[in-house]
Design a protein around this motif. Structure first.
Motif, mmCIF file in Angstrom:
data_model
loop_
_atom_site.group_PDB
_atom_site.id
_atom_site.type_symbol
_atom_site.label_atom_id
_atom_site.label_comp_id
_atom_site.label_asym_id
_atom_site.label_seq_id
_atom_site.Cartn_x
_atom_site.Cartn_y
_atom_site.Cartn_z
ATOM 1 N N LYS A 1 45.974 -40.153 66.215
ATOM 2 C CA LYS A 1 47.324 -39.961 65.715
ATOM 3 C C LYS A 1 48.274 -40.579 66.736
ATOM 4 N N LEU A 2 49.534 -40.734 66.379
ATOM 5 C CA LEU A 2 50.513 -41.402 67.258
ATOM 6 C C LEU A 2 50.022 -42.788 67.681
ATOM 7 N N LYS A 3 49.550 -43.547 66.713
ATOM 8 C CA LYS A 3 49.080 -44.908 66.998
ATOM 9 C C LYS A 3 50.197 -45.794 67.541
ATOM 10 N N SER A 4 51.435 -45.400 67.316
ATOM 11 C CA SER A 4 52.559 -46.217 67.774
ATOM 12 C C SER A 4 52.644 -46.291 69.294
ATOM 13 N N LEU A 5 51.972 -45.357 69.992
ATOM 14 C CA LEU A 5 51.987 -45.385 71.459
ATOM 15 C C LEU A 5 50.980 -46.381 72.026
ATOM 16 N N TYR A 6 50.187 -46.994 71.164
ATOM 17 C CA TYR A 6 49.247 -48.029 71.583
ATOM 18 C C TYR A 6 49.873 -49.408 71.366
ATOM 19 N N VAL A 7 49.932 -50.196 72.419
ATOM 20 C CA VAL A 7 50.361 -51.596 72.312
ATOM 21 C C VAL A 7 49.117 -52.451 72.526
ATOM 22 N N LYS A 8 48.778 -53.250 71.550
ATOM 23 C CA LYS A 8 47.568 -54.069 71.659
ATOM 24 C C LYS A 8 47.703 -55.069 72.807
ATOM 25 N N PRO A 9 46.604 -55.349 73.523
ATOM 26 C CA PRO A 9 46.666 -56.233 74.689
ATOM 27 C C PRO A 9 47.301 -57.587 74.415
ATOM 28 N N GLU A 10 46.980 -58.182 73.277
ATOM 29 C CA GLU A 10 47.538 -59.494 72.988
ATOM 30 C C GLU A 10 49.056 -59.423 72.780
ATOM 31 N N LYS A 11 49.519 -58.326 72.215
ATOM 32 C CA LYS A 11 50.967 -58.143 72.041
ATOM 33 C C LYS A 11 51.622 -57.861 73.389
#
Length: 223
Positions: free
Chosen positions: A17-27
């Motif tokens: 949950k709270l996937k918005s706190l994950y920033v993908k490495p490429e981004k």
């Protein structure tokens, strides 16, 4: 000047949950690349004053994905950052919220933190157990603030100058505890610029979310 805060630099697990706190490495790499392109210099707490065209990168909680994914990118672009560590939970996981967010996130151990110090990164305190500081007895809050500083300094051999309020939860009594503990500054979750902050113990930040597209990130940084 803006203070940006990240939590996880990784691909979010499907169950999280709270996937918005994950920033993908490429981004994340695109973010750092553009900061570099616009000649925004990343600075640490000792370098804040009289810094034009600068930015502060902060990472809350001390997750292991920082050293796995964020560190190589930051190193590639010669960027600096402050990592706020939950001193009593190193080499464990996010005991404070894993049930709520449905995922156990590994935290860095002391060896990894010492490596970051040797590489020029700054370690700040995020308490011992990541509590709501205004909702626990004052004596316990005082220990969370003071003893976390001592633990980090003893383990890492450096002065810990910065503090970050867990959940952004604080009041005047908590703020005074942070000042009396010997920190030089403290960071909140309130949105705004460094210049808009009330003082050095209520520094505003901009939380970076993983669902932002690049123009949103640039707008937040440059505005």
């Amino acid at each position: 000047m803006k203070v940006l805060t990240y939590h996880n630099v990784d691909n979010p697990p499907p169950e999280a949950k709270l996937k918005s706190l994950y920033v993908k490495p490429e981004k994340f790499e695109k973010h750092i690349k553009y900061l570099n392109k616009f000649k925004l210099k990343t600075v640490l707490s000792d370098e804040i004053e009289n810094q034009k065209n600068s930015i502060i990168l902060t990472f809350d909680d001390g997750y292991r994905d920082f050293i796995k994914n964020a560190y190589p990118i930051l190193k590639r672009y010669n960027a600096k950052a402050i990592v706020f560590v939950v001193a009593g939970l190193t080499d464990r996981f996010n005991l404070w919220d894993w049930e709520k967010i449905n995922v156990k996130k590994p935290l860095m151990d002391w060896e990894e933190l010492r490596f970051l110090v040797s590489e020029g990164f700054e370690i700040g305190s995020h308490t011992i157990t990541h509590p709501f500081l205004t909702k626990i007895p004052e004596k316990v809050a005082k220990s969370e603030i003071e003893d976390s500083k001592k633990i980090l300094e003893d383990k890492l051999g450096v002065e810990v100058k910065t503090f970050c309020y867990p959940y952004g939860d604080y009041n005047e009594k908590v703020k005074d505890m942070v000042i009396n503990a010997g920190y030089k500054m403290a960071f909140t979750t309130q949105e705004g610029t460094f210049e808009e902050s009330k003082d050095m113990f209520e520094i505003k930040r901009v939380t970076v979310f993983g669902h932002w597209i690049l123009p949103q990130f640039l707008w937040k940084v440059m505005l």
